[in-house]
Design an enzyme around this catalytic site. Structure first.
Site, PDB file in Angstrom:
ATOM      1  N   HIS A 102      29.522  43.969  38.705  1.00  0.00           N
ATOM      2  CA  HIS A 102      28.395  43.116  39.490  1.00  0.00           C
ATOM      3  C   HIS A 102      27.085  43.503  38.924  1.00  0.00           C
ATOM      4  O   HIS A 102      26.718  44.587  38.617  1.00  0.00           O
ATOM      5  CB  HIS A 102      28.457  43.601  41.073  1.00  0.00           C
ATOM      6  CG  HIS A 102      27.886  42.283  41.786  1.00  0.00           C
ATOM      7  ND1 HIS A 102      26.332  42.329  42.054  1.00  0.00           N
ATOM      8  CD2 HIS A 102      28.358  41.260  42.432  1.00  0.00           C
ATOM      9  CE1 HIS A 102      26.137  41.494  42.682  1.00  0.00           C
ATOM     10  NE2 HIS A 102      27.270  40.534  42.903  1.00  0.00           N
ATOM     11  N   ASP A 140      35.427  39.256  44.725  1.00  0.00           N
ATOM     12  CA  ASP A 140      36.272  38.328  44.406  1.00  0.00           C
ATOM     13  C   ASP A 140      37.552  39.126  44.153  1.00  0.00           C
ATOM     14  O   ASP A 140      38.695  38.452  43.777  1.00  0.00           O
ATOM     15  CB  ASP A 140      35.967  37.802  43.052  1.00  0.00           C
ATOM     16  CG  ASP A 140      34.686  36.997  43.268  1.00  0.00           C
ATOM     17  OD1 ASP A 140      33.766  37.143  42.709  1.00  0.00           O
ATOM     18  OD2 ASP A 140      34.868  36.001  44.081  1.00  0.00           O
TER      19      ASP A 140
HETATM   20  C1  SDX Z   1      30.036  36.840  41.840  1.00  0.00           C
HETATM   21  O1  SDX Z   1      25.257  37.746  41.508  1.00  0.00           O
HETATM   22  C2  SDX Z   1      25.917  37.713  42.576  1.00  0.00           C
HETATM   23  O2  SDX Z   1      25.521  38.118  43.653  1.00  0.00           O
HETATM   24  C3  SDX Z   1      27.107  37.087  42.281  1.00  0.00           C
HETATM   25  C4  SDX Z   1      27.977  37.117  43.662  1.00  0.00           C
HETATM   26  C5  SDX Z   1      27.541  36.151  44.797  1.00  0.00           C
HETATM   27  O3  SDX Z   1      28.076  36.524  45.904  1.00  0.00           O
HETATM   28  O4  SDX Z   1      27.085  35.305  44.395  1.00  0.00           O
HETATM   29  O5  SDX Z   1      28.121  38.365  44.079  1.00  0.00           O
HETATM   30  C6  SDX Z   1      29.388  36.776  43.305  1.00  0.00           C
HETATM   31  O6  SDX Z   1      29.863  36.177  40.901  1.00  0.00           O
HETATM   32  C7  SDX Z   1      30.746  38.594  41.904  1.00  0.00           C
HETATM   33  C8  SDX Z   1      30.968  38.822  40.453  1.00  0.00           C
HETATM   34  C9  SDX Z   1      32.305  38.010  39.892  1.00  0.00           C
HETATM   35  N1  SDX Z   1      32.691  38.049  38.623  1.00  0.00           N
HETATM   36  C10 SDX Z   1      33.661  38.758  38.003  1.00  0.00           C
HETATM   37  O7  SDX Z   1      34.221  39.543  38.801  1.00  0.00           O
HETATM   38  C11 SDX Z   1      33.779  38.630  36.490  1.00  0.00           C
HETATM   39  C12 SDX Z   1      33.876  40.119  35.866  1.00  0.00           C
HETATM   40  N2  SDX Z   1      32.647  40.896  36.051  1.00  0.00           N
HETATM   41  C13 SDX Z   1      31.857  40.847  34.880  1.00  0.00           C
HETATM   42  O8  SDX Z   1      31.647  39.520  34.051  1.00  0.00           O
HETATM   43  C14 SDX Z   1      30.372  41.217  35.100  1.00  0.00           C
HETATM   44  O9  SDX Z   1      30.710  42.492  35.656  1.00  0.00           O
HETATM   45  C15 SDX Z   1      29.502  40.380  35.860  1.00  0.00           C
HETATM   46  C16 SDX Z   1      29.329  39.146  35.217  1.00  0.00           C
HETATM   47  C17 SDX Z   1      29.816  40.347  37.231  1.00  0.00           C
HETATM   48  C18 SDX Z   1      28.129  41.162  35.664  1.00  0.00           C
HETATM   49  O10 SDX Z   1      27.657  41.023  34.397  1.00  0.00           O
HETATM   50  P1  SDX Z   1      26.208  41.955  33.874  1.00  0.00           P
HETATM   51  O11 SDX Z   1      25.395  42.343  35.030  1.00  0.00           O
HETATM   52  O12 SDX Z   1      25.561  41.193  33.145  1.00  0.00           O
HETATM   53  O13 SDX Z   1      26.912  43.265  33.351  1.00  0.00           O
HETATM   54  P2  SDX Z   1      27.136  43.202  31.767  1.00  0.00           P
HETATM   55  O14 SDX Z   1      28.303  42.026  31.533  1.00  0.00           O
HETATM   56  O15 SDX Z   1      26.244  43.601  31.086  1.00  0.00           O
HETATM   57  O16 SDX Z   1      28.259  44.458  31.867  1.00  0.00           O
HETATM   58  C19 SDX Z   1      27.652  45.802  31.644  1.00  0.00           C
HETATM   59  C20 SDX Z   1      28.828  46.660  31.193  1.00  0.00           C
HETATM   60  C21 SDX Z   1      28.910  45.993  29.697  1.00  0.00           C
HETATM   61  O17 SDX Z   1      29.617  46.859  28.785  1.00  0.00           O
HETATM   62  P3  SDX Z   1      28.435  47.548  27.588  1.00  0.00           P
HETATM   63  O18 SDX Z   1      28.108  46.090  26.742  1.00  0.00           O
HETATM   64  O19 SDX Z   1      27.288  47.811  28.450  1.00  0.00           O
HETATM   65  O20 SDX Z   1      29.171  48.307  26.878  1.00  0.00           O
HETATM   66  O21 SDX Z   1      29.947  46.702  31.709  1.00  0.00           O
HETATM   67  C22 SDX Z   1      30.914  45.992  31.127  1.00  0.00           C
HETATM   68  C23 SDX Z   1      30.272  45.058  29.982  1.00  0.00           C
HETATM   69  O22 SDX Z   1      31.224  45.147  29.026  1.00  0.00           O
HETATM   70  N3  SDX Z   1      31.743  45.442  32.239  1.00  0.00           N
HETATM   71  C24 SDX Z   1      32.976  45.134  32.300  1.00  0.00           C
HETATM   72  C25 SDX Z   1      33.158  44.394  33.237  1.00  0.00           C
HETATM   73  N4  SDX Z   1      32.051  43.865  33.946  1.00  0.00           N
HETATM   74  C26 SDX Z   1      30.985  44.658  33.051  1.00  0.00           C
HETATM   75  N5  SDX Z   1      33.958  45.816  31.612  1.00  0.00           N
HETATM   76  C27 SDX Z   1      35.130  45.451  31.809  1.00  0.00           C
HETATM   77  N6  SDX Z   1      35.496  44.700  33.007  1.00  0.00           N
HETATM   78  C28 SDX Z   1      34.499  44.115  33.750  1.00  0.00           C
HETATM   79  N7  SDX Z   1      34.832  43.498  34.848  1.00  0.00           N
END
Ligand code: SDX
Length: 442
Positions: free
Chosen positions: A319, A377
């Site tokens: 998140h 989720d």
């Molecule tokens: C919702 O914003 C809100 O409040 C949203 C929400 C709401 O109520 O409105 O809470 C609802 O959208 C919840 C999130 C649902 N999405 C997912 O579950 C999809 C999977 N999660 C990721 O795509 C990600 O965690 C996000 C999109 C939720 C957050 O992305 P960020 O903050 O941009 O973080 P990032 O992509 O920069 O990740 C940081 C690191 C990365 O690695 P590095 O590049 O630093 O090496 O963490 C890794 C990412 O690769 N990472 C994951 C991961 N999520 C982040 N690695 C594996 N699996 C994951 N799920």
């Protein structure tokens, strides 16, 4: 030439606190504001005018876009408050319509206010009869989110008398119409996809019972709503109702900042929520759990999630704000157990996979180091499927619940004296000016 940039917080805790920025020979000072709780902010709105510099913050990880008194999140502590009330207390003790009142008007309703508000919502649940023709225009296999985006945007064509955003009475009617009609539209989208006849709303049922009845009743026999399941549905709506300045809420605010009508703004929010990185993650998380299938395949997917060359991510994990357990995920996990127990599905294999996946991931150094925890989720899909919904309806249910949050934030934006059209700038990386070359000379 490298500009020397230094930021000193020259005063702390006082209302006249400022931040000093040194850019070459240019000494700039910017006001610091304090909220009730949470991080302080530096007001850099005058930065470009006084320095010719923009700030640069792709994804807005360090940017507060507005003042808001609706929802507060502490990502490090895993705290979520709606108007100051902890989400778990509201989810365990309250109703969704009570939460709607709280988000819209800033306080919990008393008995009479709750009855009056519920009655007003109940008497807006029907949609214009001509809207039913919209559904006939979609393919039977249309994704229900595509139907939602289309139909909600079209509400402006039927309820034009509540689109003047400068009129607080019309804003209130439009708000109630959307909160009341989203379940009806969602149920119509679902029924259309099944080929079953649509079921009209009933005024004798509460909000969530009415929704389940519209989704699962058929004209051939009476459908009794299970109170355990409608309570679970209501709690799921509470958990999804609002969440500060997330992507879809920011979309609604940006659309609203141009003066667009409320139905168009909410349709924009639905479109943004659909993405798998946002509200589409609940559908993606269930499909991921189904693809994993059994506990013994979990290590393969954990490896893939950690592989930089593999685009696979654990859906329902991570998140932007929560770097601790999403408090909603905890309540959602409890709710999934309640629903599965009520339905006698004790050893639902996907729940076993989800719980084992969570356990393994939370002990894995990659997830610990990146502070990746289950979000709302992760468990919602298992619960919603147990309630009888297909995966492509999951984000529709998220949109149904989040409509009240989008509306509360939209109303706050319109009433905000600092409000102006949202118009970010950029760091331009394209070609500098160059002359046109006639085609014969290219
Ligand atoms: C919702 O914003 C809100 O409040 C949203 C929400 C709401 O109520 O409105 O809470 C609802 O959208 C919840 C999130 C649902 N999405 C997912 O579950 C999809 C999977 N999660 C990721 O795509 C990600 O965690 C996000 C999109 C939720 C957050 O992305 P960020 O903050 O941009 O973080 P990032 O992509 O920069 O990740 C940081 C690191 C990365 O690695 P590095 O590049 O630093 O090496 O963490 C890794 C990412 O690769 N990472 C994951 C991961 N999520 C982040 N690695 C594996 N699996 C994951 N799920």
């Amino acid at each position: 030439m490298t500009d020397v940039v230094k930021i000193d917080d020259v005063a702390d805790g006082r209302s006249d606190a400022t931040a000093k920025l040194t850019l070459g020979n240019n000494q700039l000072e910017f006001p610091i504001y304090d909220g009730t709780i949470g991080p302080r902010v530096i007001d850099i709105s005058k930065l470009y005018g006084s320095s010719g510099y923009f700030t640069y913050d792709p994804g807005f990880t360090s940017t507060a876009s507005c003042r808001s008194s609706i929802t507060y999140i502490d990502g490090d502590e895993g705290i979520l408050l709606y108007r100051g009330y902890p989400i778990d207390e509201l989810a365990q003790n309250g109703t969704f319509l009570e939460t709607c009142y709280l988000l819209l008007y800033g306080r919990l309703p008393n008995q009479n206010e709750h009855i009056e508000f519920s009655d007003r919502v109940t008497h807006h649940t029907m949609i214009h009869e001509q809207m039913n023709r919209f559904f006939a225009g979609f393919r039977r296999d249309a994704h229900p989110m595509a139907i939602m985006v289309g139909c909600v945007g079209a509400l402006a064509a039927f309820y034009h008398d509540s689109t003047d955003i400068s009129d607080p009475v019309q804003r209130d009617i439009a708000s109630l119409r959307m909160i009341a009609k989203m379940p009806t539209i969602a149920a119509l989208a679902y029924k259309y996809s099944t080929g079953q006849p649509s079921i009209y709303p009933r005024n004798d049922l509460d909000y969530s019972s009415n929704f389940l009845h519209m989704c699962f009743a058929v004209p051939c026999e009476e459908y009794k709503v299970d109170p355990v399941l409608s309570r679970a549905m209501d709690r799921i709506f509470i958990l999804h109702a609002d969440h500060e300045q997330n992507a879809s809420t920011s979309t609604v605010r940006l659309a609203g900042s141009s003066g667009a009508n409320p139905f168009a703004c909410i349709a924009a929010g639905i479109a943004c929520l659909w993405g798998p990185a946002h509200g589409g993650a609940n559908e993606a998380a269930l499909r991921m759990l189904a693809e994993i299938g059994t506990v013994d395949r979990i290590p393969e997917f954990i490896r893939r999630a950690k592989d930089k060359n593999d685009p696979f991510r654990l859906m329902g994990f991570g998140h932007r704000v929560y770097k601790n357990y999403d408090p909603r995920a905890r309540v959602m996990q409890q709710t999934s157990h309640e629903v599965l127990d009520a339905l006698g599905i004790r050893n639902e294999p996907l729940l076993q996979v989800a719980m084992e996946l969570e356990k393994i991931a939370l002990e894995d150094e990659y997830f610990v180091e990146k502070r990746l925890y289950p979000n709302i989720d992760f468990y919602s899909g298992i619960t919603l499927r147990a309630l009888g919904f297909p995966p492509d309806m999951f984000t529709v249910l998220f949109a149904l619940a989040r409509t009240v949050g989008w509306i509360a934030q939209w109303r706050e934006m319109i009433e905000d004296p600092e409000q102006r059209i949202g118009r970010p700038r950029q760091l331009y990386t394209g070609p500098a000016v160059r002359d046109y070359v006639p085609i014969e000379k290219r």
